[in-house]
Design an enzyme around this catalytic site. Structure first.
Site, PDB file in Angstrom:
ATOM      1  N   GLN A  32      19.898  50.102  53.177  1.00 12.26           N
ATOM      2  CA  GLN A  32      19.404  50.469  51.736  1.00 12.26           C
ATOM      3  C   GLN A  32      20.330  50.559  50.550  1.00 12.26           C
ATOM      4  O   GLN A  32      20.428  50.091  49.440  1.00 12.26           O
ATOM      5  CB  GLN A  32      18.089  51.431  51.579  1.00 12.26           C
ATOM      6  CG  GLN A  32      16.921  51.291  52.369  1.00 12.26           C
ATOM      7  CD  GLN A  32      17.070  51.054  53.750  1.00 12.26           C
ATOM      8  OE1 GLN A  32      17.926  51.989  54.232  1.00 12.26           O
ATOM      9  NE2 GLN A  32      16.407  50.364  54.739  1.00 12.26           N
ATOM     10  N   PHE A  34      23.555  49.961  50.894  1.00 12.63           N
ATOM     11  CA  PHE A  34      24.357  48.875  50.831  1.00 12.63           C
ATOM     12  C   PHE A  34      23.878  47.856  50.003  1.00 12.63           C
ATOM     13  O   PHE A  34      24.258  47.224  49.096  1.00 12.63           O
ATOM     14  CB  PHE A  34      24.341  48.392  52.477  1.00 12.63           C
ATOM     15  CG  PHE A  34      25.407  47.035  52.304  1.00 12.63           C
ATOM     16  CD1 PHE A  34      26.950  47.184  52.617  1.00 12.63           C
ATOM     17  CD2 PHE A  34      24.841  45.743  52.197  1.00 12.63           C
ATOM     18  CE1 PHE A  34      27.791  46.240  52.803  1.00 12.63           C
ATOM     19  CE2 PHE A  34      25.821  44.646  52.217  1.00 12.63           C
ATOM     20  CZ  PHE A  34      27.141  44.850  52.686  1.00 12.63           C
ATOM     21  N   ASP A  35      22.396  47.612  50.242  1.00 10.01           N
ATOM     22  CA  ASP A  35      21.812  46.517  49.213  1.00 10.01           C
ATOM     23  C   ASP A  35      21.797  47.040  48.021  1.00 10.01           C
ATOM     24  O   ASP A  35      21.850  46.302  47.190  1.00 10.01           O
ATOM     25  CB  ASP A  35      20.160  46.501  49.775  1.00 10.01           C
ATOM     26  CG  ASP A  35      20.023  45.887  50.970  1.00 10.01           C
ATOM     27  OD1 ASP A  35      20.843  45.128  51.252  1.00 10.01           O
ATOM     28  OD2 ASP A  35      19.060  45.808  51.630  1.00 10.01           O
ATOM     29  N   SER A  80      17.685  34.534  36.024  1.00  5.23           N
ATOM     30  CA  SER A  80      17.398  35.858  36.257  1.00  5.23           C
ATOM     31  C   SER A  80      17.723  36.637  34.942  1.00  5.23           C
ATOM     32  O   SER A  80      18.098  35.894  33.733  1.00  5.23           O
ATOM     33  CB  SER A  80      18.437  36.631  37.335  1.00  5.23           C
ATOM     34  OG  SER A  80      19.845  36.569  37.034  1.00  5.23           O
ATOM     35  N   GLU A 111       6.993  44.595  29.094  1.00  2.59           N
ATOM     36  CA  GLU A 111       6.177  44.675  30.314  1.00  2.59           C
ATOM     37  C   GLU A 111       6.889  45.380  31.578  1.00  2.59           C
ATOM     38  O   GLU A 111       7.931  45.773  31.700  1.00  2.59           O
ATOM     39  CB  GLU A 111       5.738  43.230  30.564  1.00  2.59           C
ATOM     40  CG  GLU A 111       7.107  42.179  30.601  1.00  2.59           C
ATOM     41  CD  GLU A 111       6.543  40.755  30.470  1.00  2.59           C
ATOM     42  OE1 GLU A 111       6.685  40.143  31.394  1.00  2.59           O
ATOM     43  OE2 GLU A 111       6.136  40.290  29.290  1.00  2.59           O
ATOM     44  N   ASP A 115       8.569  44.767  41.478  1.00  2.00           N
ATOM     45  CA  ASP A 115       9.571  44.791  42.500  1.00  2.00           C
ATOM     46  C   ASP A 115       9.108  44.108  43.514  1.00  2.00           C
ATOM     47  O   ASP A 115       8.683  44.585  44.834  1.00  2.00           O
ATOM     48  CB  ASP A 115      10.045  46.278  42.768  1.00  2.00           C
ATOM     49  CG  ASP A 115      11.406  46.377  43.691  1.00  2.00           C
ATOM     50  OD1 ASP A 115      12.102  45.253  43.452  1.00  2.00           O
ATOM     51  OD2 ASP A 115      11.538  47.533  44.118  1.00  2.00           O
ATOM     52  N   ARG A 134      12.272  31.568  44.534  1.00  2.00           N
ATOM     53  CA  ARG A 134      13.516  31.534  43.516  1.00  2.00           C
ATOM     54  C   ARG A 134      14.711  30.854  44.159  1.00  2.00           C
ATOM     55  O   ARG A 134      15.458  30.000  43.701  1.00  2.00           O
ATOM     56  CB  ARG A 134      14.117  32.432  43.035  1.00  2.00           C
ATOM     57  CG  ARG A 134      15.161  32.410  42.003  1.00  2.00           C
ATOM     58  CD  ARG A 134      15.274  34.119  41.201  1.00  2.00           C
ATOM     59  NE  ARG A 134      16.639  33.680  40.314  1.00  2.00           N
ATOM     60  CZ  ARG A 134      17.695  33.571  40.570  1.00  2.00           C
ATOM     61  NH1 ARG A 134      18.093  34.037  41.755  1.00  2.00           N
ATOM     62  NH2 ARG A 134      18.651  33.519  39.663  1.00  2.00           N
ATOM     63  N   GLU A 172       5.709  37.464  39.841  1.00  2.00           N
ATOM     64  CA  GLU A 172       6.217  38.159  41.195  1.00  2.00           C
ATOM     65  C   GLU A 172       5.170  38.236  42.200  1.00  2.00           C
ATOM     66  O   GLU A 172       4.036  38.562  42.231  1.00  2.00           O
ATOM     67  CB  GLU A 172       6.533  39.504  40.657  1.00  2.00           C
ATOM     68  CG  GLU A 172       7.618  40.294  41.385  1.00  2.00           C
ATOM     69  CD  GLU A 172       9.047  39.737  41.061  1.00  2.00           C
ATOM     70  OE1 GLU A 172       9.161  38.667  40.543  1.00  2.00           O
ATOM     71  OE2 GLU A 172       9.951  40.317  41.646  1.00  2.00           O
ATOM     72  N   LYS A 287      11.005  41.037  26.316  1.00  2.00           N
ATOM     73  CA  LYS A 287      11.170  39.686  25.851  1.00  2.00           C
ATOM     74  C   LYS A 287      10.873  39.469  24.505  1.00  2.00           C
ATOM     75  O   LYS A 287       9.810  39.886  23.977  1.00  2.00           O
ATOM     76  CB  LYS A 287      10.097  38.719  26.823  1.00  2.00           C
ATOM     77  CG  LYS A 287      10.396  38.951  28.049  1.00  2.00           C
ATOM     78  CD  LYS A 287       9.339  38.362  29.023  1.00  2.00           C
ATOM     79  CE  LYS A 287       9.497  38.380  30.367  1.00  2.00           C
ATOM     80  NZ  LYS A 287       8.325  37.829  31.294  1.00  2.00           N
ATOM     81  N   LYS A 311      16.558  48.943  33.944  1.00  2.00           N
ATOM     82  CA  LYS A 311      16.062  49.348  35.177  1.00  2.00           C
ATOM     83  C   LYS A 311      15.987  51.256  35.118  1.00  2.00           C
ATOM     84  O   LYS A 311      16.883  51.732  34.611  1.00  2.00           O
ATOM     85  CB  LYS A 311      17.456  49.380  36.175  1.00  2.00           C
ATOM     86  CG  LYS A 311      17.782  47.895  36.394  1.00  2.00           C
ATOM     87  CD  LYS A 311      16.879  47.105  37.416  1.00  2.00           C
ATOM     88  CE  LYS A 311      17.213  47.125  38.519  1.00  2.00           C
ATOM     89  NZ  LYS A 311      17.632  46.076  39.265  1.00  2.00           N
ATOM     90  N   CYS A 406      28.049  70.385  71.428  1.00  2.00           N
ATOM     91  CA  CYS A 406      26.889  69.579  71.218  1.00  2.00           C
ATOM     92  C   CYS A 406      25.720  70.337  71.423  1.00  2.00           C
ATOM     93  O   CYS A 406      25.578  70.868  72.594  1.00  2.00           O
ATOM     94  CB  CYS A 406      27.078  68.504  72.514  1.00  2.00           C
ATOM     95  SG  CYS A 406      25.614  67.235  72.973  1.00  2.00           S
TER      96      CYS A 406
HETATM   97  S1  IVH Z   1      11.126  37.246  33.290  1.00  2.00           S
HETATM   98  C1  IVH Z   1      13.759  33.969  32.093  1.00  2.00           C
HETATM   99  N1  IVH Z   1       9.481  39.267  33.818  1.00  2.00           N
HETATM  100  O1  IVH Z   1      13.132  40.302  37.666  1.00  2.00           O
HETATM  101  C2  IVH Z   1      13.037  35.354  32.416  1.00  2.00           C
HETATM  102  N2  IVH Z   1      10.938  38.749  35.494  1.00  2.00           N
HETATM  103  O2  IVH Z   1      16.205  38.988  37.191  1.00  2.00           O
HETATM  104  C3  IVH Z   1      12.608  35.443  34.015  1.00  2.00           C
HETATM  105  N3  IVH Z   1      10.726  40.287  37.433  1.00  2.00           N
HETATM  106  O3  IVH Z   1      13.928  37.166  38.905  1.00  2.00           O
HETATM  107  C4  IVH Z   1      12.083  36.588  34.404  1.00  2.00           C
HETATM  108  N4  IVH Z   1       9.159  41.481  36.799  1.00  2.00           N
HETATM  109  O4  IVH Z   1      11.903  38.284  39.968  1.00  2.00           O
HETATM  110  C5  IVH Z   1      10.301  38.530  34.258  1.00  2.00           C
HETATM  111  N5  IVH Z   1       7.778  41.054  33.882  1.00  2.00           N
HETATM  112  C6  IVH Z   1       8.928  40.239  34.433  1.00  2.00           C
HETATM  113  C7  IVH Z   1       9.336  40.481  35.741  1.00  2.00           C
HETATM  114  C8  IVH Z   1      10.623  39.908  36.100  1.00  2.00           C
HETATM  115  C9  IVH Z   1       9.887  41.381  37.648  1.00  2.00           C
HETATM  116  C10 IVH Z   1      12.001  40.007  38.402  1.00  2.00           C
HETATM  117  C11 IVH Z   1      11.974  38.512  38.468  1.00  2.00           C
HETATM  118  C12 IVH Z   1      13.386  37.953  38.007  1.00  2.00           C
HETATM  119  C13 IVH Z   1      14.105  39.333  38.122  1.00  2.00           C
HETATM  120  C14 IVH Z   1      15.039  39.188  36.757  1.00  2.00           C
END
Ligand code: IVH
Length: 684
Positions: A32, A34-35, A80, A111, A115, A134, A172, A287, A311, A406
């Site tokens: 985790q 690492f990810d 993304s 919004e 995840d 995607r 999602e 947005k 984040k 040990c």
């Molecule tokens: S909008 C051009 N809205 O987050 C806009 N993305 O890197 C495209 N995600 O790949 C994404 N919640 O998988 C948007 N409310 C939300 C989101 C959302 C999760 C994810 C999505 C996207 C990544 C952003």
């Protein structure tokens, strides 16, 4: 540290962790963590295209495209979002937008950032036509059949609700906490590996070939982006409210903000409130609301200028450290584990956390009774990040120092500085013996699934086995000894139904052991559990030396001649073969009938025609599946790689190879071979 420096640091760290994992078989950090580092690097690289490097660890990750589904091109690329991590960066985003709109007033739609994994749904005449993951943003996997099982995604839209004839809606797919916990409980009972977090579980489920599996696991989906030529609303918010009326699940949390204060208070509210949500979130998405304004702001290469993600910080709580216990693994490595007062953290109760090794533990300077800070990012495995300094009192408890002996067998522990590991040198130590046998029978090794850790433990305690060769000496008589009287004479009774059941299950164990004699040599080699010889190294060694005898004869130099076999693996092999106990073990396994060399068939199928070649597979094929092509490449000595770089020898391209890959290959002058050309090449 600047972001550019952080990129360089992350690359160096990830290269080292890759080596620890794949070559040394000795990870220092959890998958985790690492990810997490990999995602952070991906995000930063997206922000700094000028720092692109084909040798970055991110280039190994590729996309989420799998071999199992048809790859289809997205109607419009799936971009993304750029990430921000603090209020300052959020304010800067709002300012940039304002400048981009030359001071014109604008609203921001706030919004949740769900995840899960993103999905694009294509509707025509009110019916779901296709659902695509995607993938690499340009093309994705067609997972329509699986998506049809998600109850909250409408298959047919209500008549007269005003939807356009054709549109795409993105969102999602996620696994709610309740389904996730249920799934992991079921997997624990079956002894299957647990999913680390709901995102992995959702992804594993959506990409399962069998739609029934998907149906059983109760995925959910939130939609957050409407696209098309005839979209009714003029703003994002308006469109999402309409989408809700058409039957899509749209989050109620969506809120319009008039300025940066509104945005920040939304973030603050949800940082806390999100814990009550039935699914995982890892941030907030902002947005620009008006679509005309979105268009005028436009896009960068990777992400829109009109949107950004914030984040959440990894969650942290403070709890009391009670003691450190130690686990001994199959190779004798001793891992310290912190035992703490149970505490609620990001939806689960945490009471244990790994401290990795003596260095990590010492650096934390822990004392019994300390309040420690435990953190969990988007992941399930918690870690101790430090002592809560504010709570240290003069009467601090005993300092915790790493044990010297040990905990299982009392032998003086030794330290291997290169690997920062402390280990028990006594290879007859109980957890080492059990660990070796458990590794031997595991799925990727001998795959004796009729045996499990509990049975192994029982056989060992009953004195039936103390090494892997003993498994092949087991008989039904040994496993189900007849009852005897006080004088050792057998008592003949009619077996009870429980006795019969027992008999049957022991027969099953023996059948599993017998079947393992067919397991190919490369997996037998892996099963031996030679230090640092992981699955991939075992495969490489088997292909190169072809038999255990040839491998035993190999000198250090011979071993080092093999591409990807380094000093650590080579020395470990030499050491292993020098131990008389291991030679005796091998002889017993050979006598039992295990495969100690490549079969005739494997030998005849292998050539060196693609030796030292790095090959990328892309597109959809006619004559063989992608997996078959991958196997063919390996059989002929080639290496499968995920993404195109200057080092790629050629691309094996099927139909519909993505334009991004084509462009990259052309730019780097990498050859592109068709299926037929490739087949002719290996048949030469
Ligand atoms: S909008 C051009 N809205 O987050 C806009 N993305 O890197 C495209 N995600 O790949 C994404 N919640 O998988 C948007 N409310 C939300 C989101 C959302 C999760 C994810 C999505 C996207 C990544 C952003």
């Amino acid at each position: 540290m600047s972001e550019q420096d952080e990129i360089l640091q992350l690359r160096a760290d990830l290269h080292r962790h890759n080596h620890n994992y794949y070559v040394l078989n000795q990870p220092e950090i959890s998958d985790q963590d690492f990810d997490y580092l990999m995602h952070r690097l991906q995000d930063l690289e997206a922000l700094h295209p000028e720092m692109a490097d084909p040798n970055s660890p991110t280039q190994r990750v590729g996309s989420d495209l799998s071999n199992e589904f048809e790859t289809v091109k997205h109607l419009r690329p799936m971009l993304s979002l750029a990430n921000t991590y603090n209020q300052q960066e959020v304010s800067e985003f709002v300012e940039r937008v304002s400048e981009g709109l030359h001071g014109e007033p604008f609203q921001i739609c706030c919004e949740m950032k769900f995840d899960g994994l993103s999905i694009s749904l294509h509707y025509k005449d009110g019916k779901l036509l296709r659902a695509v993951t995607r993938g690499d943003g340009v093309q994705g996997d067609d997972v329509t059949e699986n998506v049809r099982t998600i109850r909250t995604i409408p298959l047919v839209l209500p008549q007269g609700a005003g939807w356009p004839d054709e549109f795409e809606i993105r969102g999602e797919v996620l696994m709610p906490w309740s389904s996730f916990e249920k799934l992991n409980q079921e997997r624990a009972v079956k002894g299957e590996q647990l999913f680390a977090n709901p995102r992995n579980a959702a992804s594993g489920t959506l990409k399962n070939k069998d739609p029934r599996v998907c149906a059983e696991r109760h995925l959910d989906a939130y939609l957050y982006y409407l696209l098309g030529d005839n979209i009714p609303g003029e703003s994002h918010y308006e469109n999402m409210q309409l989408a809700r009326q058409w039957g899509f699940k749209v989050s109620d949390a969506m809120t319009l903000a008039d300025g940066v204060e509104d945005v920040l208070s939304f973030i603050q509210r949800w940082d806390e409130a999100r814990h009550a949500l039935p699914f995982a979130t890892d941030g907030i998405v902002l947005k620009v609301n008006n679509l005309a304004q979105q268009r005028s702001l436009g896009l960068t290469a990777k992400s829109p200028r009109w949107a950004i993600a914030y984040k959440f910080q990894a969650e942290q709580v403070s709890t009391i450290l009670r003691e450190v216990t130690y686990q001994v693994g199959r190779t004798g490595v001793v891992t310290p584990v912190a035992n703490m007062d149970p505490v609620q953290l990001a939806g689960t109760i945490v009471k244990r956390a790994t401290l990795h090794n003596a260095d990590v533990m010492t650096a934390l300077d822990l004392h019994v009774g300390d309040a420690v800070l435990v953190e969990k990012g988007g992941e399930i495995i918690p870690k101790i990040v430090g002592v809560d300094e504010s709570q240290i009192t003069p009467q601090r408890g005993e300092p915790i120092t790493f044990i010297t002996h040990c905990p299982e067998c009392g032998t003086l522990l030794m330290r291997n500085d290169e690997e920062a590991a402390t280990f028990c040198p006594n290879d007859q130590c109980r957890p080492q013996i059990l660990g070796r046998i458990e590794h031997f029978i595991s799925r990727k090794a001998m795959n004796i699934d009729s045996l499990g850790p509990e049975t192994v433990d029982k056989y060992f305690t009953d004195g039936l086995i103390s090494n892997v060769a003993d498994l092949y000496d087991l008989t039904l008589e040994k496993l189900c000894p007849p009852a005897v009287d006080l004088f050792g004479n057998p008592i003949f009774t009619t077996p009870s139904s429980k006795g019969k059941q027992e008999h049957l299950s022991q027969r099953n164990v023996l059948a599993g052991i017998e079947k393992s004699k067919e397991v190919p040599f490369e997996r037998v080699l892996f099963a031996l559990g030679i230090r640092f010889v992981g699955e991939i190294a075992a495969k490489t060694l088997a292909r190169n030396f072809k038999s255990i005898d040839a491998l035993r004869q190999a000198t250090l130099d011979d071993l080092l001649q093999v591409n990807t076999i380094g000093v650590v693996i080579a020395q470990s092999l030499i050491r292993w073969f020098q131990d008389e106990k291991n030679i005796l073990l091998l002889e017993r396994l050979r006598k039992a009938g295990l495969q100690m060399e490549l079969s005739e068939q494997e030998l005849s199928e292998h050539t060196d025609r693609l030796l030292e070649q790095s090959i990328v597979i892309s597109g959809v094929f006619q004559h063989h599946s992608r997996d078959e092509y991958k196997a063919l490449i390996e059989k002929h000595g080639g290496k499968n790689v995920g993404s195109i770089s200057a080092k790629t020898s050629f691309v094996l391209a099927g139909a519909n190879m993505g334009p991004a890959k084509l462009e990259k290959a052309a730019k780097l002058g990498v050859r592109i071979l068709s299926e037929d050309e490739f087949l002719a090449m290996i048949a030469e």
